[in-house]
Design an enzyme around this catalytic site. Structure first.
Site, mmCIF file in Angstrom:
data_model
loop_
_atom_site.group_PDB
_atom_site.id
_atom_site.type_symbol
_atom_site.label_atom_id
_atom_site.label_comp_id
_atom_site.label_asym_id
_atom_site.label_seq_id
_atom_site.Cartn_x
_atom_site.Cartn_y
_atom_site.Cartn_z
ATOM 1 N N HIS A 18 -6.244 -7.786 0.504
ATOM 2 C CA HIS A 18 -5.423 -6.645 0.096
ATOM 3 C C HIS A 18 -5.761 -5.391 0.908
ATOM 4 O O HIS A 18 -6.627 -4.608 0.522
ATOM 5 C CB HIS A 18 -5.665 -6.400 -1.391
ATOM 6 C CG HIS A 18 -4.850 -5.299 -1.992
ATOM 7 N ND1 HIS A 18 -3.624 -4.903 -1.491
ATOM 8 C CD2 HIS A 18 -5.101 -4.502 -3.061
ATOM 9 C CE1 HIS A 18 -3.150 -3.912 -2.231
ATOM 10 N NE2 HIS A 18 -4.031 -3.642 -3.182
ATOM 11 N N CYS A 45 2.018 -5.172 -8.738
ATOM 12 C CA CYS A 45 1.546 -4.013 -9.482
ATOM 13 C C CYS A 45 0.925 -2.993 -8.545
ATOM 14 O O CYS A 45 0.696 -3.267 -7.364
ATOM 15 C CB CYS A 45 0.538 -4.433 -10.545
ATOM 16 S SG CYS A 45 -1.007 -5.086 -9.884
ATOM 17 N N CYS A 52 -0.598 0.424 -4.219
ATOM 18 C CA CYS A 52 -0.258 -0.946 -3.816
ATOM 19 C C CYS A 52 1.249 -1.197 -3.767
ATOM 20 O O CYS A 52 1.688 -2.257 -3.315
ATOM 21 C CB CYS A 52 -0.911 -1.937 -4.756
ATOM 22 S SG CYS A 52 -2.653 -1.581 -5.067
#
Length: 402
Positions: A357, A387, A92
């Site tokens: 996401h 994160c 990510c």
């Protein structure tokens, strides 16, 4: 302060697709080819001369057929076969890493203008077979690239949701506080939809043309993100936790999605030349990375932010706007508690908790939205933080002026 920039972003010379919940309108589109489809049209609309680009970075986290060729393939398809560069996969944190690599290449004089492309299709993730001819019966091992890795960190030995539960337990974050943050973020996202998606239209070409899987024709048009759940307080508060005895519900975390985004990082003069509005300047002041103890992923942005601030030479008190990649509501809560930045001032106009996401491009869309928020304010300093798998995080400090 803006003179201390590592590199510059060409204002307006960036874009993002809408994000679509997995198994939706983008589910059969090869992510790298889709990124070139989008990028080609976006660059043409923004009057970007590809001959000015001399470096590229491709960020993705989900393999696609032929993705071994990565950045050179994408640049060739875009019409810039003279451009080389790396392909990056950092879970990510991929977007922040891709922007950092581009900025470093510019800072050391190796390039004057870098095109960063990030993309992912979480839908229909690959199923990989690892041969083992010397094993009993010659049977190898297989992996569902998406679902298996969502379910288990091979080092920390936990699912991602368990990292959120660990942080919630240590910081005493209860279910009600998480629900409150989800409702707050949904209301902020609603601001981006006002006046026929006026905020999104600052960087997103709407209505967005969705191609067929062969990229030969347009199949349909969509007006914006697809799959965002409406904010219903009653339904949200009635959800059961994902883990028995836990606090995190499916409403308190993001959803997998598909999409892509792009941005140009350059020297100051080249950024001005490539900007849609040359009077607005965007400087990258500092970046930071951190890793925390195993199974505490949502807390990692806090030390990453401090390192980025230190390198930028600013304090949290000098930051005007914050965007976070917040796969869990607990991310924002622990960040606000540890840094003192108010929860209600973070993530104006939306965040990944709400719009989803797609992994590779998630952070880049957030950085683009941060730039536009600061431009609407007349300038200021902004922080992106998020994160990443492996209990790690990255942060980027920018400044907008003009």
């Amino acid at each position: 302060m803006i003179g201390n920039a590592i590199a510059w972003i060409a204002y307006g010379s960036y874009w993002s697709t809408p994000f679509v919940r997995w198994q939706g309108a983008f589910a059969e589109l090869h992510s790298l080819r889709f990124a070139t489809w989008t990028g080609r049209q976006a660059l043409e609309k923004r009057n970007v001369d590809l001959s000015a680009i001399d470096f590229g970075v491709l960020g993705f986290t989900v393999p696609q057929q032929g993705s071994f060729y990565g950045l050179p393939w994408v640049m060739g398809e875009l019409g810039a076969p003279h451009v080389a560069g790396p392909s990056v996969m950092q879970a990510c944190a991929t977007s922040a890493r891709a922007v950092t690599l581009a900025a470093q290449e510019v800072a050391d004089g190796s390039a004057r203008a870098a095109l960063v492309i990030t993309c992912d299709r979480v839908s229909n993730g690959p199923h990989i077979y690892y041969p083992a001819p010397s094993a009993p019966g010659g049977t190898g091992r297989s992996e569902n690239w998406i679902l298996d890795n969502f379910a288990r960190d091979p080092f920390a030995q936990v699912a991602m949701v368990e990292t959120a539960e660990n942080v919630a337990a240590r910081w005493g974050i209860d279910r009600a506080e998480q629900d409150d943050v989800v409702l707050m973020r949904a209301a902020q996202y609603a601001d981006a939809l006002a006046d026929d998606h006026a905020f999104h239209r600052r960087f997103m070409d709407l209505p967005f043309a969705v191609p067929d899987p062969a990229f030969r024709k347009v199949m349909r048009h969509i007006d914006g993100d697809i799959g965002v759940q409406p904010a219903d307080p009653g339904k949200l508060r009635a959800l059961h936790p994902v883990r028995e005895g836990g606090t995190v519900t499916y409403g308190g975390q993001t959803h997998p999605a598909d999409g892509n985004a792009g941005i140009i990082v350059a020297t100051r003069d080249r950024a001005r030349a490539l900007a849609r509005t040359p009077d607005i300047e965007v400087a990258i002041l500092g970046v930071g990375q951190a890793r925390v103890e195993p199974a505490f992923m949502p807390a990692a942005p806090v030390p990453a932010t401090q390192r980025a601030l230190d390198r930028a030479g600013v304090t949290m008190a000098q930051i005007d706007a914050v965007k976070s990649h917040n796969p869990f509501a607990v991310n924002d809560i622990v960040f606000a508690r540890e840094t003192g930045f108010p929860l209600e001032k973070m993530n104006n106009f939306g965040c990944s908790l709400v719009w989803g996401h797609p992994q590779g491009p998630t952070g880049l869309r957030a950085i683009i939205e941060l730039i536009e928020e600061l431009a609407m304010r007349g300038g200021g300093r902004g922080l992106y933080q998020g994160c990443a798998a492996g209990d790690s995080a990255m942060a980027v400090v920018i400044e907008v002026s003009g």
